[in-house]
Write an enzyme that holds these catalytic residues in place. Structure first.
Site, PDB file in Angstrom:
ATOM      1  N   LYS A  53       1.073  -0.970  -0.171  1.00 31.25           N
ATOM      2  CA  LYS A  53      -0.382   0.129  -0.364  1.00 31.25           C
ATOM      3  C   LYS A  53       1.140   1.013   0.047  1.00 31.25           C
ATOM      4  O   LYS A  53       1.782   0.620   0.356  1.00 31.25           O
ATOM      5  CB  LYS A  53      -0.943   0.037   1.475  1.00 31.25           C
ATOM      6  CG  LYS A  53      -1.942   0.559   1.195  1.00 31.25           C
ATOM      7  CD  LYS A  53      -3.303  -0.062   0.652  1.00 31.25           C
ATOM      8  CE  LYS A  53      -4.508   1.154   0.310  1.00 31.25           C
ATOM      9  NZ  LYS A  53      -6.000   0.030   0.250  1.00 31.25           N
TER      10      LYS A  53
HETATM   11  N1  GLU Z   1      -7.318   0.609  -3.081  1.00 34.17           N
HETATM   12  C1  GLU Z   1      -7.845  -1.042  -3.674  1.00 34.17           C
HETATM   13  C2  GLU Z   1      -8.063  -1.560  -2.187  1.00 34.17           C
HETATM   14  O1  GLU Z   1      -8.269  -1.015  -1.105  1.00 34.17           O
HETATM   15  C3  GLU Z   1      -7.770  -2.223  -4.469  1.00 34.17           C
HETATM   16  C4  GLU Z   1      -6.252  -2.493  -4.427  1.00 34.17           C
HETATM   17  C5  GLU Z   1      -5.906  -2.986  -5.823  1.00 34.17           C
HETATM   18  O2  GLU Z   1      -6.764  -2.862  -6.896  1.00 34.17           O
HETATM   19  O3  GLU Z   1      -4.485  -2.967  -6.192  1.00 34.17           O
HETATM   20  O4  GLU Z   1      -8.625  -3.195  -2.614  1.00 34.17           O
END
Ligand code: GLU
Length: 422
Positions: A110
């Site tokens: 993240k």
């Molecule tokens: N930000 C989204 C989540 O928390 C998508 C993450 C992604 O598609 O890599 O799941």
């Protein structure tokens, strides 16, 4: 959204507490436990950005890579004023477990930048995104770590990430990032994917309890990418949406909302959701969570349902569209009330699942029809729901702990097969 009360757990502590319960139930060996508890890497970057007024400002950004055991790191980039390393660390770990629950070949990561995207111009946001990407270019890559949108970022942000990466590596590498615009290697259905996945989970729970969609009163907190798509899709499917909220506040109407009209109000006319004409009773976005309903969908941000307010939640099904909307301290109250929980790492995994489809399509250079994307998503979500519920019933735990057990077990098996490189 309101900030959580003091004395509650931080998001990282909440994530850790669930991991520990599941690891104990699973009888995880101490070495594996330690390995999975800590991230592989945490990077802090200080990002100089030339503002439109000619001044320079330094922004702080992070990228945490929690795990690459099952595949490249995967996870969004968040632009928000309250981003912290603690939060990004928790969100990165959640991505590992989320990809494990839906069994897609990614690890977890993240990113985040402390900024207020509402206060930055488009060109400032572009410069911020490009410089953040440039500082992380050695760590990103289709086989290393693949970002995606999250709160405060969107498909345009991802286009800038892709272009900056491409300029540095000197090849048009679309698979370095997902959630891109369709014209740049994005996937059909990605924008709605998280919302669609949430609805598929609700459909499964509704069928399990022999309820009827038309009789289900639904409250959705949040009207961003997840909340607005959930509300639209569930409205189309016949559910009655009786409560909605965005960052400006909430609206409650027991007769239900005409969601396409609300959508047009907020996105077509750029108006505040609580000002929607003939919208119903106005209330705080958090207060809305305590109105009686059949399905409650917190789809905004973390720490909304806490030990201090969980007793006020009055629903049959709690389906977490956001990451971490319920603190670990609230879990037992939710359990005692007999609420059927669809935890974040299952319920909102539709987004990363279609991100996986996008990555596959980019690498194949062959793109699927929307129907195909949606059908595959449906299969993944239904199977994952069945596995989580089966685990919960056989291990006599709630669905959240079952989802963690399922995910940790998958990562642990991959880790044992790989062995430890010394
Ligand atoms: N930000 C989204 C989540 O928390 C998508 C993450 C992604 O598609 O890599 O799941």
């Amino acid at each position: 959204m309101p900030t959580p009360i003091t004395g509650e757990m931080s998001v990282f502590e909440s994530a850790e507490a669930r991991f520990e319960i599941a690891a104990r139930k699973l009888g995880l060996e101490p070495g594996l436990y330690q390995y999975m508890k800590y991230p592989e890497r945490e990077i802090t970057v200080y990002i100089p950005v030339a503002l439109d007024n000619g001044q320079m400002q330094i922004f702080t950004g992070y990228r945490v890579l929690h795990s690459t055991v099952r595949g490249p790191g995967k996870g969004g980039i968040r632009f928000a004023p309250d981003v912290s390393l603690d939060e990004v660390r928790a969100l990165a770990a959640w991505m590992t477990w989320k990809c494990g629950v839906v069994n897609i070949p990614f690890g977890g990561a993240k990113g985040g930048v402390i900024c207020d995207p509402e206060k930055l111009s488009k060109s400032e946001l572009e410069r911020l995104t490009r410089r953040y990407t440039a500082q992380l270019v050695d760590w990103f890559g289709p086989e290393r770590d693949v970002p995606a949108p999250d709160i405060g970022t969107n498909d345009q942000t991802m286009a800038w990430v892709m272009d900056t990466y491409a300029m540095h590596v000197r090849s048009a590498t679309t698979a370095v990032v997902t959630g891109k615009p369709l014209d740049l290697g994005g996937s059909q259905g990605r924008r709605e994917a998280t919302g669609r996945g949430v609805m598929i989970c609700c459909d499964k729970a509704v069928a399990k309890f022999k309820m009827k969609r038309e009789k289900c009163r639904v409250i959705v907190q949040g009207f961003g990418n997840v909340g607005s798509n959930v509300a639209m899709l569930m409205h189309e499917a016949g559910y009655k949406i009786i409560g909605i909220a965005d960052i400006h506040g909430g609206l409650y109407n027991e007769n239900g909302f005409d969601i396409p009209k609300v959508h047009e109000w907020v996105y077509g006319q750029s108006k505040k959701l609580p000002d929607f004409p003939a919208g119903g009773e106005k209330m705080g976005a958090q207060e809305l969570l305590f109105r009686p309903c059949d399905i409650l969908i917190p789809a905004a941000t973390e720490n909304q349902i806490t030990a201090a307010n969980a007793h006020r939640v009055d629903c049959r099904i709690l389906c977490e569209g956001a990451n971490g909307p319920t603190t670990s301290h609230a879990d037992s109250t939710i359990g005692q009330k007999g609420i059927f929980i669809l935890p974040d790492i299952l319920a909102n995994a539709g987004g990363v699942t279609v991100s996986y489809f996008e990555w596959v399509q980019d690498r194949q250079g062959f793109f699927w029809r929307e129907r195909e994307v949606n059908e595959r998503l449906q299969d993944v979500m239904e199977q994952s729901f069945d596995q989580v519920v089966h685990y919960a019933e056989t291990h006599r735990v709630d669905n959240r702990i079952a989802a963690y057990i399922l995910a940790i077990d998958r990562v642990a098996r991959a880790l044992k097969l790989r062995g430890f490189y010394a």
